[in-house]
Design a protein around this motif. Structure first.
Motif, mmCIF file in Angstrom:
data_model
loop_
_atom_site.group_PDB
_atom_site.id
_atom_site.type_symbol
_atom_site.label_atom_id
_atom_site.label_comp_id
_atom_site.label_asym_id
_atom_site.label_seq_id
_atom_site.Cartn_x
_atom_site.Cartn_y
_atom_site.Cartn_z
ATOM 1 N N THR A 150 46.113 60.591 57.729
ATOM 2 C CA THR A 150 46.173 60.885 56.147
ATOM 3 C C THR A 150 46.314 62.398 55.754
ATOM 4 O O THR A 150 46.177 62.732 54.788
ATOM 5 C CB THR A 150 45.061 60.301 55.496
ATOM 6 O OG1 THR A 150 43.985 60.762 55.769
ATOM 7 C CG2 THR A 150 45.111 58.467 55.722
ATOM 8 N N ASP A 151 46.538 63.192 56.619
ATOM 9 C CA ASP A 151 46.626 64.578 56.506
ATOM 10 C C ASP A 151 47.491 65.142 57.793
ATOM 11 O O ASP A 151 47.973 64.331 58.527
ATOM 12 C CB ASP A 151 45.269 65.302 56.733
ATOM 13 C CG ASP A 151 44.587 65.485 57.960
ATOM 14 O OD1 ASP A 151 45.316 65.853 58.948
ATOM 15 O OD2 ASP A 151 43.601 64.896 58.223
ATOM 16 N N GLU B 232 47.340 68.436 59.141
ATOM 17 C CA GLU B 232 46.956 69.453 59.703
ATOM 18 C C GLU B 232 47.502 69.633 61.414
ATOM 19 O O GLU B 232 47.838 68.495 61.761
ATOM 20 C CB GLU B 232 45.265 69.245 59.930
ATOM 21 C CG GLU B 232 44.728 69.620 58.574
ATOM 22 C CD GLU B 232 45.035 70.825 57.731
ATOM 23 O OE1 GLU B 232 45.095 71.835 58.355
ATOM 24 O OE2 GLU B 232 45.034 70.400 56.456
ATOM 25 N N THR C 53 43.146 57.348 50.582
ATOM 26 C CA THR C 53 43.006 58.735 51.084
ATOM 27 C C THR C 53 41.652 59.122 50.122
ATOM 28 O O THR C 53 40.699 59.973 50.781
ATOM 29 C CB THR C 53 43.906 59.542 50.888
ATOM 30 O OG1 THR C 53 44.617 59.652 49.806
ATOM 31 C CG2 THR C 53 45.208 59.244 51.766
ATOM 32 N N LYS D 247 40.816 59.378 57.202
ATOM 33 C CA LYS D 247 41.290 60.266 57.815
ATOM 34 C C LYS D 247 42.439 59.614 58.847
ATOM 35 O O LYS D 247 43.365 60.254 59.114
ATOM 36 C CB LYS D 247 40.196 61.035 58.353
ATOM 37 C CG LYS D 247 39.390 62.017 57.630
ATOM 38 C CD LYS D 247 40.291 62.786 56.649
ATOM 39 C CE LYS D 247 39.316 63.714 55.810
ATOM 40 N NZ LYS D 247 39.917 64.291 54.949
#
Length: 472
Positions: A54-55, A57, A412, A418
């Protein structure tokens, strides 16, 4: 022109053994990591046992590349973004994927998984990624999604309603205030959405006739001829059609051709070689029963969602709580409304009764020229709903979220997931995550129910399945 399901029965049938054998042989040499960017959480409608992050990075993307699975998903939720934010996010992701691939010396594909009814930030998302990734020979457009009744025939994309197939441009989805369109013929849709940068007559089309005649060499030759980011429209009415196309696609990729992809959920399953599995049972969904009730959050405003909510209201067990979302225009009143809804939901869940929170069915309309403002307010409403989930003082037995933006924000921001594992589907086209250890409510089933999927009774049936403990 409207078609009926009977009218599409006349196409020659494929031989499944032939298709699957050729697919398996071709896939052995296909070693690309597949990165799926999901513009809302419903893109895992066809897969199971895969990761959803959900990110985006740098470390997250590297983790995806290091997985044993060939495919992983990144939930962007870009359908809820402004055009500017969508561009920024996709530029960042493309850069990081390119860097990770170079670091691991790993070839890759990026799929922009979009709505099977053609809504979303297209062509923006793939245009931006093309700029970052370098020149691409083509872009594959494949919105077929059988479980949702989205079929493409003679380049026209259809939405099934009962026994009828309605051209997509004549449905409520085409009238979307943010992502509307007119064309149902996908070659014309390309020209419309790209504002003439790519002409309908220049689009390469993969026909059902060539697919059903298993003309792999012919389809591969079409793909090899594509250049300068030329668009490729794929016709399909069954998953095996996508499998045939994918055989030719993998062969073209092995010969050095490069493509980006704007597709619905079926293509991700096929190109990711994800097996078909049966629908999840209640025992697979809920490992340990709780004395608490469940939670259902409904934000989507499409007609089908409203009809499904009305059918759900036929049940006696749940407590139905209307959230007056229009109070978003009056901040103090909106804050009070959020507190009221949260309290009523907590009381119901704690007493062993499922709480159904639903937004007012009338869409907030600010008038012409206010698309971005309306989108911003819809995001604010959705965030308020998810804050209710995140701050609940009691753990629900399960959570269902209805609607794309709603289900993303619940997952989220509300459940604070995550990385989730997709367990499978509870009904056709309706996926289930298992929440991770660090989430608000660890290891509960989270049902992601798209706004435009299912029959009128489907939401009711899913709740009944999860409520069997109480019913029995």
């Amino acid at each position: 022109m409207t078609l009926t399901l009977k009218q599409i029965k006349d196409y020659p049938k494929l031989d499944p053994k032939q298709v699957n054998s050729e697919y398996a042989k071709t896939y052995e040499a296909f070693k690309h990591k597949i990165v799926v960017l999901d513009d809302d959480p419903t893109g895992v409608q066809t897969v199971h046992s895969v990761s959803v992050y959900t990110d985006w990075e740098k470390e997250t993307i590297e983790r995806g590349f290091q997985e044993d699975n060939q495919i992983f998903f990144i939930l962007t939720n870009s359908r809820a973004f402004s055009a500017q934010k969508t561009e920024e996010v996709h530029r960042t992701i493309a850069q990081r994927v390119k860097e990770a691939a170079a670091s691991f010396n790993q070839p890759f594909l990026i799929i922009s998984r979009g709505d099977s009814t053609l809504r979303g930030h297209y062509p923006l998302e793939t245009d931006v990624m093309r700029q970052e990734l370098g020149e691409m020979d083509g872009e594959v457009i494949l919105p077929f999604f059988e479980q949702g009744g989205r079929l493409t025939i003679d380049n026209v994309h259809y939405v099934q309603q009962g026994e009828e197939l309605i051209p997509a441009g004549e449905t409520e989805f085409a009238g979307d205030r943010t992502f509307g369109y007119q064309a149902s013929d996908l070659t014309e849709w390309v020209e419309e959405k790209t504002e003439g940068a790519y002409k309908a007559e220049d689009v390469t089309t993969i026909t059902l006739e060539s697919i059903r005649s298993f003309a792999i060499d012919e389809i591969e030759a079409q793909l090899l001829a594509v250049k300068d980011f030329q668009k490729v429209v794929v016709n399909a009415i069954e998953e095996q059609d996508v499998r045939v196309f994918s055989i030719a696609l993998m062969k073209a990729i092995q010969k050095g051709k490069t493509y980006l992809y704007r597709t619905a959920a079926t293509f991700t399953k096929v190109i990711g070689n994800v097996s078909t599995r049966e629908l999840l049972t209640r025992g697979e969904l809920i490992q340990k029963d709780s004395v608490n009730g469940g939670l259902v959050v409904i934000g989507s405003h499409v007609k089908k969602t409203t009809e499904q909510l009305e059918a759900l209201m036929e049940l006696d067990a749940p407590v139905f709580i209307q959230f007056n979302s229009h109070l978003v225009l009056k901040k103090s009143s909106f804050t009070e409304e959020v507190a009221r809804v949260k309290k009523e939901a907590e009381d119901a869940i704690a007493s062993g009764v499922t709480a159904v929170i639903y937004t007012r069915r009338e869409r907030l309309d600010l008038g012409e020229g206010m698309k971005e403002e309306e989108l911003a307010l819809s995001v604010e409403i959705s965030l308020a709903l998810t804050n209710i989930v995140r701050t609940l003082a009691v753990t629900p037995n399960y959570v269902i979220a209805k609607g794309g933006i709603t289900s993303s924000d619940v997952g989220t921001n509300g459940l604070q997931v995550k990385r989730a594992i997709v367990k499978g589907q509870v009904a056709p086209g309706i996926p289930v995550w298992e929440t991770d250890e660090g989430s608000t409510f660890p290891h509960i089933p989270y049902v992601i129910f798209p706004g435009n999927v299912g029959q009128i009774e489907t939401l009711k049936e899913v709740v009944e399945l999860l409520e069997q403990k109480q019913i029995n």
